[in-house]
Design an enzyme around this catalytic site. Structure first.
Site, PDB file in Angstrom:
ATOM      1  N   ASP A  77      -1.695   6.799   5.885  1.00 65.91           N
ATOM      2  CA  ASP A  77      -1.236   5.901   4.827  1.00 65.91           C
ATOM      3  C   ASP A  77      -0.311   4.854   5.437  1.00 65.91           C
ATOM      4  OD1 ASP A  77      -0.174   5.070   2.085  1.00 65.91           O
ATOM      5  OD2 ASP A  77      -1.403   6.782   1.506  1.00 65.91           O
ATOM      6  N   HIS A 115       3.795   2.934  -0.484  1.00 72.18           N
ATOM      7  CA  HIS A 115       2.639   3.703  -0.953  1.00 72.18           C
ATOM      8  C   HIS A 115       2.625   5.117  -0.382  1.00 72.18           C
ATOM      9  CE1 HIS A 115      -1.709   4.771  -1.234  1.00 72.18           C
ATOM     10  NE2 HIS A 115      -1.723   3.967  -2.283  1.00 72.18           N
ATOM     11  N   SER A 320      -5.409   6.889  -5.938  1.00 74.61           N
ATOM     12  CA  SER A 320      -4.512   7.294  -4.848  1.00 74.61           C
ATOM     13  C   SER A 320      -3.689   8.485  -5.292  1.00 74.61           C
ATOM     14  CB  SER A 320      -3.556   6.156  -4.485  1.00 74.61           C
ATOM     15  OG  SER A 320      -4.108   5.260  -3.586  1.00 74.61           O
TER      16      SER A 320
END
Length: 513
Positions: A77, A115, A320
């Site tokens: 990520d 994120h 996600s």
């Protein structure tokens, strides 16, 4: 309006970001322009992690003694920052930083995007003062799905999400080869990422890479992707690598503001099968308005329109988030059944899924994640095999419409981020043999260091000699273009991360297709 990018925030992204952006984000005082939830109360929020871990059944597994202990989850990520909830010593192990920010010492491994930290918290977050029994802690105490699992972070993305499919493939290969290093026990790989690949998964290089992880005993959990973005390409309805039938593809469910499952639905953004023969998600998991960990001053944190929940948390929606919830669920199962195969865990979750009355299998697969009914069930056996991928396809087609650019130069064709030609047939042979990495070298270039230093993998300086003369699209870079902190989230087309929204506003079919 149809979303035009895979992890789509509900704002219009700029195609390029100032080269000093991450440093600004990490050092300036925070000045939020989003919605601040005054006096946030997790106990009254059905989308808090306290509520989500309760109605998914995770807390029933905790009460039985299964908390993810001994299970490592690889998270490919945008990095993980040591915010509260992820700052317990040993909670996060840092693998190589393969991102274009790896050359700035003050950014290495850290999450300038916001994120990866959000996903890590959903999977295995736990406030430092918490001890078992976790299910008896107050709702204000933050707990991910598997509070005793460990995160192994491999950073590939910059502050605006910028990454190339070759970086993700290299990260997957590293996970496979180093899954048992130094006491690691990587059994799960979370990919809240996807492209709209323009080729069959059987030859797609990204799909082939995740299948090597699957065959190595690692459960690969991939976000189904954003249907609006996916529809813009020539790919199947699900993102790559979620479109690979062997791995675990996870779509999103919406709690509709209640803790009961009977009224849950699939939000419009969650990718589904377009036809009866297309690949559907294996199941869906909560993915709307979830409470997650913030990284103050990260790129997402500075966006207009997101919903902040006090000083520590924010809301996030998308596949996600659903993939991260499912990865945490898999960690709970493995803590009870440490020898379970990826196929068994995938089927185990599908067997217990809630059959959503308002949805069909093309939308939600087996249904919504539900862990409590399978707590005392036996692992499935006799699983029918699916023909494996063969690899050897096109790197360029694997990118779909998603490309890194710098100063107008696009990274395209059969080449990696160093501009070096990548032979997908040869790469597949090396991956199948488990030796695509040799020390810190991948595809003939030195990407990173070759050893551990405590809980972090060593780095490597990309000197001028690494880059001078290399070309993405006919233009050569000079050595000083790549040095120091000049890489900072430059120019990503915004198509790959499957978060979908950081706003607390409800979705509507008139807005999202």
């Amino acid at each position: 309006m149809t979303p035009s990018f895979g992890w789509s925030l509900d704002y219009t992204p700029r195609r390029r970001v100032s080269v000093v952006l991450p440093i600004v984000l990490l050092t300036l005082a925070f000045a939020a322009t989003g919605v601040q939830a005054a006096g946030y109360d997790a106990a009254s929020d059905v989308n808090s992690m306290a509520s989500t871990t309760d109605y998914t059944g995770a807390q029933a597994w905790w009460a039985a003694g299964y908390t993810g202990q001994g299970i490592d989850v690889a998270l490919i990520d945008s990095g993980v920052s040591p915010v509260e909830g992820l700052n317990t010593p040993g909670k996060v192990v840092y693998g190589p930083d393969l991102s274009l920010e790896s050359q700035a010492p003050n950014l290495t491994n850290l999450d300038t995007f916001g994120h990866g930290t959000f996903m890590a918290g959903l999977i295995a977050g736990r406030d430092a003062e918490l001890t078992a029994p976790y299910e008896q802690a107050p709702a204000s105490a933050y707990r991910g799905m598997a509070p005793d699992a460990r995160i192994v972070s491999i950073k590939v993305a910059t502050a605006d999400g910028g990454t190339d499919v070759t970086q993700v493939i290299a990260a997957i290969d590293w996970v496979v080869q180093h899954r048992h290093d130094n006491g690691l026990n990587i059994r799960i790989l979370n990919l809240s990422y996807g492209t709209n690949s323009a080729q069959w998964y059987g030859v797609d290089p990204l799909a082939f890479a995740v299948e090597q992880a699957w065959d190595a005993g690692i459960i690969v959990v991939a976000a189904a992707g954003n249907s609006g973005y996916q529809a813009k390409g020539s790919s199947p309805a699900l993102a790559s690598p979620a479109f690979d039938k062997r791995i675990t593809a996870v779509g999103s469910s919406d709690s509709m503001g209640t803790a009961t499952l009977t009224d849950d639905t699939m939000p419009d953004f969650s990718a589904a099968a377009r036809t009866g023969s297309a690949r559907a998600p294996d199941f869906v998991a909560p993915g709307v308005h979830l409470q997650g960990l913030r990284v103050p001053n990260s790129y997402i944190d500075g966006l207009d329109g997101k919903t902040l929940l006090g000083d520590r948390f924010m809301r996030g929606s998308g596949t996600s988030e659903s993939a991260a919830i499912a990865s945490g669920a898999a960690a709970l199962i493995l803590s009870k059944y440490p020898n379970a195969t990826p196929d068994q865990v995938k089927r185990f979750i599908r067997n217990g899924a809630y059959d959503m009355p308002t949805q069909n299998s093309r939308q939600v697969g087996a249904g919504e994640l539900r862990l409590a009914p399978i707590l005392n069930a036996a692992l499935p056996t006799g699983i029918l095999p699916i023909a494996p991928a063969v690899g050897g396809g096109s790197i360029e087609l694997a990118r779909g419409t998603d490309h890194l650019t710098r100063d107008g130069v696009v990274l395209k064709g059969e080449r990696d981020i160093f501009g070096k030609t990548l032979n997908a047939d040869l790469l597949a042979i090396l991956e199948a043999a488990g030796n695509s990495w040799s020390g810190g070298t991948w595809n003939g270039s030195v990407w990173t260091g070759s050893s551990w230093s405590g809980n972090s993998w060593s780095g490597n300086s990309w000197s001028g000699n690494s880059w001078s003369g290399n070309s993405w699209s006919g233009n050569s870079w000079s050595g000083n273009s790549w040095s120091g902190n000049s890489w900072s989230g430059n120019s990503w087309s915004g198509n790959s991360w499957s978060g979908n929204s950081w706003s607390g506003n409800s979705w509507s079919t008139s807005t999202w297709s």
